[in-house]
Design a protein around this motif. Structure first.
Motif, mmCIF file in Angstrom:
data_model
loop_
_atom_site.group_PDB
_atom_site.id
_atom_site.type_symbol
_atom_site.label_atom_id
_atom_site.label_comp_id
_atom_site.label_asym_id
_atom_site.label_seq_id
_atom_site.Cartn_x
_atom_site.Cartn_y
_atom_site.Cartn_z
ATOM 1 N N MET A 1 39.163 16.292 16.556
ATOM 2 C CA MET A 1 40.231 15.350 16.807
ATOM 3 C C MET A 1 41.523 15.986 16.328
ATOM 4 O O MET A 1 41.670 16.279 15.155
ATOM 5 N N GLY A 2 42.468 16.189 17.230
ATOM 6 C CA GLY A 2 43.724 16.820 16.876
ATOM 7 C C GLY A 2 44.612 15.903 16.083
ATOM 8 O O GLY A 2 44.558 14.693 16.212
ATOM 9 N N GLU A 3 45.455 16.487 15.252
ATOM 10 C CA GLU A 3 46.265 15.670 14.363
ATOM 11 C C GLU A 3 47.419 14.983 15.067
ATOM 12 O O GLU A 3 47.731 13.847 14.773
ATOM 13 N N ASN A 4 48.073 15.653 15.973
ATOM 14 C CA ASN A 4 49.255 15.063 16.582
ATOM 15 C C ASN A 4 49.104 14.888 18.077
ATOM 16 O O ASN A 4 50.060 14.942 18.806
ATOM 17 N N ASN A 5 47.900 14.708 18.531
ATOM 18 C CA ASN A 5 47.674 14.498 19.955
ATOM 19 C C ASN A 5 48.109 13.104 20.350
ATOM 20 O O ASN A 5 48.037 12.171 19.583
ATOM 21 N N THR A 6 48.541 12.994 21.579
ATOM 22 C CA THR A 6 48.831 11.685 22.140
ATOM 23 C C THR A 6 47.690 11.376 23.085
ATOM 24 O O THR A 6 47.579 11.972 24.143
ATOM 25 N N ALA A 7 46.838 10.498 22.688
ATOM 26 C CA ALA A 7 45.631 10.211 23.459
ATOM 27 C C ALA A 7 45.895 9.128 24.485
ATOM 28 O O ALA A 7 46.626 8.184 24.234
ATOM 29 N N ASN A 10 49.293 11.250 29.679
ATOM 30 C CA ASN A 10 49.577 12.610 30.102
ATOM 31 C C ASN A 10 51.015 12.971 29.717
ATOM 32 O O ASN A 10 51.654 12.233 28.999
ATOM 33 N N ASP A 11 51.519 14.111 30.176
ATOM 34 C CA ASP A 11 52.851 14.577 29.785
ATOM 35 C C ASP A 11 53.960 13.614 30.174
ATOM 36 O O ASP A 11 55.014 13.584 29.550
ATOM 37 N N ASN A 12 53.752 12.814 31.186
ATOM 38 C CA ASN A 12 54.777 11.870 31.642
ATOM 39 C C ASN A 12 54.679 10.524 30.922
ATOM 40 O O ASN A 12 55.331 9.575 31.308
ATOM 41 N N LYS A 13 53.829 10.426 29.889
ATOM 42 C CA LYS A 13 53.628 9.199 29.111
ATOM 43 C C LYS A 13 53.069 8.065 29.967
ATOM 44 O O LYS A 13 53.310 6.910 29.697
ATOM 45 N N LYS A 14 52.354 8.417 31.023
ATOM 46 C CA LYS A 14 51.658 7.415 31.821
ATOM 47 C C LYS A 14 50.196 7.444 31.417
ATOM 48 O O LYS A 14 49.661 8.481 31.070
ATOM 49 N N PHE A 15 49.560 6.290 31.477
ATOM 50 C CA PHE A 15 48.178 6.191 31.031
ATOM 51 C C PHE A 15 47.302 7.141 31.829
ATOM 52 O O PHE A 15 47.370 7.188 33.046
ATOM 53 N N ASP A 16 46.471 7.905 31.131
ATOM 54 C CA ASP A 16 45.657 8.931 31.747
ATOM 55 C C ASP A 16 44.198 8.702 31.356
ATOM 56 O O ASP A 16 43.834 8.858 30.192
ATOM 57 N N GLU A 17 43.376 8.344 32.306
ATOM 58 C CA GLU A 17 41.977 8.038 32.047
ATOM 59 C C GLU A 17 41.219 9.245 31.510
ATOM 60 O O GLU A 17 40.392 9.123 30.606
ATOM 61 N N LYS A 18 41.518 10.432 32.023
ATOM 62 C CA LYS A 18 40.828 11.641 31.573
ATOM 63 C C LYS A 18 41.106 11.919 30.098
ATOM 64 O O LYS A 18 40.194 12.251 29.338
ATOM 65 N N SER A 19 42.338 11.774 29.665
ATOM 66 C CA SER A 19 42.680 11.979 28.254
ATOM 67 C C SER A 19 41.978 10.964 27.365
ATOM 68 O O SER A 19 41.504 11.292 26.273
ATOM 69 N N PHE A 20 41.917 9.736 27.843
ATOM 70 C CA PHE A 20 41.231 8.691 27.076
ATOM 71 C C PHE A 20 39.739 9.014 26.953
ATOM 72 O O PHE A 20 39.163 8.895 25.870
ATOM 73 N N GLU A 21 39.110 9.415 28.051
ATOM 74 C CA GLU A 21 37.694 9.774 28.012
ATOM 75 C C GLU A 21 37.453 10.943 27.080
ATOM 76 O O GLU A 21 36.461 10.972 26.340
ATOM 77 N N ASP A 22 38.363 11.920 27.088
ATOM 78 C CA ASP A 22 38.248 13.066 26.192
ATOM 79 C C ASP A 22 38.327 12.613 24.731
ATOM 80 O O ASP A 22 37.540 13.044 23.896
ATOM 81 N N ARG A 25 35.010 10.889 23.802
ATOM 82 C CA ARG A 25 33.906 11.838 23.601
ATOM 83 C C ARG A 25 34.058 12.613 22.296
ATOM 84 O O ARG A 25 33.087 12.872 21.605
ATOM 85 N N ARG A 26 35.282 13.013 21.975
ATOM 86 C CA ARG A 26 35.519 13.793 20.753
ATOM 87 C C ARG A 26 35.385 12.943 19.496
ATOM 88 O O ARG A 26 34.834 13.379 18.491
ATOM 89 N N ALA A 27 35.884 11.736 19.541
ATOM 90 C CA ALA A 27 35.995 10.923 18.334
ATOM 91 C C ALA A 27 34.768 10.063 18.050
ATOM 92 O O ALA A 27 34.494 9.758 16.896
ATOM 93 N N TYR A 28 34.044 9.680 19.080
ATOM 94 C CA TYR A 28 32.980 8.693 18.915
ATOM 95 C C TYR A 28 31.927 9.076 17.863
ATOM 96 O O TYR A 28 31.602 8.245 17.008
ATOM 97 N N PRO A 29 31.366 10.302 17.884
ATOM 98 C CA PRO A 29 30.308 10.605 16.906
ATOM 99 C C PRO A 29 30.749 10.438 15.449
ATOM 100 O O PRO A 29 30.043 9.831 14.643
ATOM 101 N N THR A 30 31.908 10.945 15.112
ATOM 102 C CA THR A 30 32.393 10.840 13.736
ATOM 103 C C THR A 30 32.740 9.403 13.389
ATOM 104 O O THR A 30 32.399 8.919 12.303
ATOM 105 N N LEU A 31 33.407 8.722 14.297
ATOM 106 C CA LEU A 31 33.785 7.340 14.037
ATOM 107 C C LEU A 31 32.551 6.445 13.906
ATOM 108 O O LEU A 31 32.551 5.496 13.125
ATOM 109 N N LYS A 32 31.509 6.767 14.651
ATOM 110 C CA LYS A 32 30.276 5.990 14.547
ATOM 111 C C LYS A 32 29.684 6.129 13.151
ATOM 112 O O LYS A 32 29.292 5.139 12.531
ATOM 113 N N LYS A 33 29.647 7.357 12.636
ATOM 114 C CA LYS A 33 29.126 7.574 11.283
ATOM 115 C C LYS A 33 29.969 6.813 10.259
ATOM 116 O O LYS A 33 29.436 6.218 9.321
ATOM 117 N N TYR A 34 31.260 6.851 10.436
ATOM 118 C CA TYR A 34 32.159 6.155 9.514
ATOM 119 C C TYR A 34 31.941 4.643 9.592
ATOM 120 O O TYR A 34 31.845 3.967 8.566
#
Length: 183
Positions: A1-7, A10-22, A25-34
């Motif tokens: 999980m990047g520190e300063n990512n905007t999830a 996309n670059d135009n600040k419009k909602f991006d489904e692919k970024s959200f899915e990414d 996928r990246r955050a779920y395992p750790t957040l689940k443990k927490y």
């Protein structure tokens, strides 16, 4: 999980489904443990996680520091969980897989050996006390700093250091005891 990512955007600040899915996928395992650590129940932890991600999706939340935001959101949701009656929660089955480290230069036999070693290491890590295991995963797998872990878990940096030292000592001892399996 990047520190300063905007999830979620996309670059135009419009909602991006692919970024959200990414992010999911990246955050779920750790957040689940927490979340499991906080609520002590796998199904309820999954519900809390799903609620947090649904809220981000519905509200189109811009995350300038996704780690801090997500961990705080999970902590707040877990606090609310303890305050509310459990009858309102629904059950969802979703199994998580342990992250796997892949060496692109390895042969198929090396890949099998490495997978077995990783499996044994995860089994050893799972033998650690619950809090030490969470701190260990946050540091070694997810790349959190001592300070970030301390802030997220509301403990001192020294306590984080102590858990990590004891965790590494435990693993070193177990690996040395089972040298033949780790060759």
């Amino acid at each position: 999980m990047g520190e300063n990512n905007t999830a979620g955007f996309n670059d135009n600040k419009k909602f991006d489904e692919k970024s959200f899915e990414d992010l999911y996928r990246r955050a779920y395992p750790t957040l689940k443990k927490y979340a499991i650590y906080l609520v002590k129940d796998i199904e309820d932890a999954q519900l809390i996680l799903n609620d947090v991600f649904i809220s981000i999706w519905k509200n189109g939340t811009v995350l300038s520091n996704e780690k801090a935001y997500l961990f705080r959101a999970i902590k707040n949701a877990a606090t609310n969980y303890h305050k509310s009656p459990k009858a309102n929660l629904l059950s969802i089955d979703n199994e998580e897989e342990a992250p796997e480290i892949i060496d692109l230069k390895e042969t198929p036999s090396q890949a099998v050996q490495n997978k077995d070693r990783n499996r044994m290491l995860y089994a050893l890590i799972d033998q650690m006390p619950e809090r030490r295991r969470l701190i260990f995963y946050m540091y070694r797998i997810d790349g959190f700093s001592y300070r970030e872990i301390a802030v997220l878990l509301d403990i001192s940096v020294r306590t984080v250091e102590d858990h990590l030292v004891k965790g590494f000592q435990f693993l070193q001892q177990k690996v040395l005891e089972n040298r033949s399996e780790f060759r």
